[in-house]
Design a protein around this motif. Structure first.
Motif, mmCIF file in Angstrom:
data_model
loop_
_atom_site.group_PDB
_atom_site.id
_atom_site.type_symbol
_atom_site.label_atom_id
_atom_site.label_comp_id
_atom_site.label_asym_id
_atom_site.label_seq_id
_atom_site.Cartn_x
_atom_site.Cartn_y
_atom_site.Cartn_z
ATOM 1 N N GLY A 149 34.548 27.114 44.846
ATOM 2 C CA GLY A 149 35.124 28.444 44.965
ATOM 3 C C GLY A 149 34.921 29.228 43.690
ATOM 4 O O GLY A 149 33.947 29.052 42.963
ATOM 5 N N ASP A 150 35.825 30.111 43.410
ATOM 6 C CA ASP A 150 35.882 30.801 42.122
ATOM 7 C C ASP A 150 37.345 31.146 41.871
ATOM 8 O O ASP A 150 38.180 30.999 42.779
ATOM 9 N N PRO A 151 37.692 31.570 40.656
ATOM 10 C CA PRO A 151 39.117 31.776 40.349
ATOM 11 C C PRO A 151 39.849 32.728 41.282
ATOM 12 O O PRO A 151 41.065 32.644 41.411
ATOM 13 N N SER A 152 39.115 33.623 41.951
ATOM 14 C CA SER A 152 39.799 34.597 42.802
ATOM 15 C C SER A 152 40.069 34.081 44.213
ATOM 16 O O SER A 152 40.907 34.639 44.913
ATOM 17 N N LYS A 153 39.370 33.026 44.639
ATOM 18 C CA LYS A 153 39.575 32.594 46.021
ATOM 19 C C LYS A 153 39.971 31.134 46.162
ATOM 20 O O LYS A 153 40.707 30.780 47.064
#
Length: 524
Positions: free
Chosen positions: A108-112
């Motif tokens: 993922g990434d930090p936003s999701k």
């Protein structure tokens, strides 16, 4: 030439969504999260699908010593072997298969989905014991390689990880723009420990050709997403001519099969950076190609087969395009999809793949036709001897880790592969795609003496119903009692001789989802 427009857009979107920031570190495995490896472990009484395409056979006892398969006994292991075992798993009435291989993974990434363990646990809970990351993370300084090392040591709850780097990424310098620079980057990637390279068709043909040639010399695998901004220079046929090992998605195929034009015909007002425009138009490309089974169509498939290229279609990642309402209401979203992930999936002007800003019946009908053509090409390639593998590309377009992989298996079946061929694509073929560039025998992918003990054990027979593999199971009416039952769901996943309780993994994911929901409620 500067960095290709597609890669520029990808990097810009990554920075906007927080990909340039570090993900949360994956926590060490905790007591009780897994068991083993054992001196001797026996998986007893299961029906075995061994992965190569051989028919089911059983009951069998599979004897595992440490992290390797030591013996396979039809009908049952000798009494003295069973008596000396440290643990026996009673798998009567269940099916045992090689651990699944996902050939197209991302984190993922930090936003999701800021904690990579979220995706890793969902993969394992669905029997996926090996994942090729293309890439797991984008940008320099990310833990692709350390995650692999920690997984190899069974220090984290994660599948076996095979990190690829996007061409020109990771090293903290501008992407190569010359053949010499391309070769330098490839040698750098090899020295770092990457297993291969993912291309986005952002390089000129001479640069791409040099990178592919150097990758072959270095024993690195290569796979490409042949994006539209570069496909006029390098379509799938040209990429294969240059030495590409694998093609993922559909990009480049139809541009190699255009009927009346040398270039695709774009509609008035088309804008590639508007993703609804981009993905809405893609389906209309089916109207511009030669007919399936025409002379040109068959010649193209023959060429792909003769080249030895592998297709990893990732059908599932675009499946919402043909029914977006169904995709956003899947059984598992409420309990297993993070609220932040559902936010990311929702229509957005910036999030990659969140392109349903005004999706219509006409768009969905066009995509259903597109799939008929794409299925036909893939199935015919496979029927004639081409290698097809299973990749899920999770974390986009309502495709949540693990569940998306089983969705891909169902779509390979829809494309025309038999259930047994689907399992081979998910096991043997995936392992071969990863290890062939290194000219090494695959250590997993089949249930054989001497192979790594990577196994998935599921109640029932998935050849009769692939839905048994979903973590949410399969809804079935009990005709005797009249009650509605949930059946199936992976029971145990064994990776490297280490046993994971799949329902327990799913509970840990559900706890992550509930924690995020609670945090949001508290913040209101």
């Amino acid at each position: 030439m500067r960095l290709g427009k597609y890669l520029i857009a990808m990097v810009a979107a990554a920075m906007a969504s927080g990909l340039s920031a570090q993900m949360e570190p994956v926590p060490d495995i905790q007591p009780g999260e897994a068991e083993g490896p054992y001196g001797t472990l026996i998986v007893s009484g299961a029906t075995m699908i061994e992965g190569s395409g051989a028919p089911p056979m059983g009951p069998v006892d599979i004897v595992i010593e440490g992290n390797r398969i030591a013996a396979i006994h039809g009908g049952g292991a000798p009494a003295d072997v069973r008596a000396s075992a440290d643990r026996v798993i009673d798998a009567a009435g269940m099916t045992v298969m090689p651990g699944f291989v996902d050939t197209h993974g991302h984190n993922g990434d930090p936003s999701k989905a800021a904690q990579p363990s979220y995706g890793y646990r969902l993969w394992l809970a669905h029997g996926v014991t090996s994942v090729r990351g293309v890439s797991f993370y984008f940008g320099p300084g990310q833990p692709d390689l350390t995650d692999r090392q920690r997984s190899e040591a069974n220090a984290i709850v994660a599948p076996r990880l095979f990190p690829y780097a996007v061409f020109g990424d990771k090293w903290g310098r501008p992407a190569p723009t010359t053949p010499a620079g391309a070769r330098e980057w490839v040698r750098w990637a090899k020295a770092q420990g990457f297993w291969g390279i993912k291309f986005f068709n952002s390089a000129m043909p001479d640069v791409l050709g040099a990178a592919l040639d150097e990758a072959e010399k270095q024993g690195l695998g290569t796979v490409a997403h042949l994006a539209q901004p570069g496909v006029q220079r390098v379509n799938a046929r040209k990429a294969v001519e240059l030495g590409l090992d694998g093609i993922t998605h559909f990009y480049g195929h139809f541009e190699s099969l255009l009927d009346d034009n040398a270039l695709p015909r774009y509609p008035q007002g088309y804008n590639y950076f508007d993703e609804q425009s981009r993905f809405g138009w893609v389906a209309r490309l089916a109207d511009q190609v030669v007919e399936p089974h025409s002379e040109e169509w068959d010649a193209y498939i023959d060429y792909l087969i003769e080249s030895g290229v592998t297709l990893s279609p990732t059908f599932n990642i675009y499946s919402a395009s043909r029914d977006v309402m169904a995709a956003k209401n899947r059984d598992w979203h409420a309990r297993y999809s993070l609220p932040s992930l559902m936010d990311f999936y929702a229509p957005s002007a910036t999030n990659h793949g969140s392109y349903y800003k005004d999706w219509s019946t006409e768009d969905e009908v066009a995509w259903r036709k597109f799939y008929r053509y794409w299925f036909d090409l893939t199935a015919e390639f496979h029927r004639r001897g081409g290698r097809v593998t299973a990749g899920s590309d999770p974390g986009y377009i309502y495709q949540t880790w693990g569940f998306a992989y089983i969705g891909e298996l169902e779509m390979l079946r829809e494309a025309g592969l038999s259930p047994l061929e689907v399992i081979r694509a998910a096991t043997t073929a995936g392992a071969q795609e990863i290890y062939d560039p290194r000219d090494e025998e695959t250590p997993m992918g089949t249930i054989q003496v001497g192979k790594l003990a990577d196994l998935v054990i599921v109640p029932g027979n998935p050849l009769d119903n692939l839905k048994l593999l979903y973590g949410t199971g399969h809804t079935k009416l009990n005709r005797e009692t009249g009650s509605i039952e949930q059946v199936g769901g992976v029971r145990w996943t064994i990776k490297d001789g280490v046993i994971y309780d799949a329902p327990k993994l799913l509970e840990s994911v559900a706890a992550m989802v509930e924690m995020q929901k609670g945090s949001r409620e508290a913040a209101q």
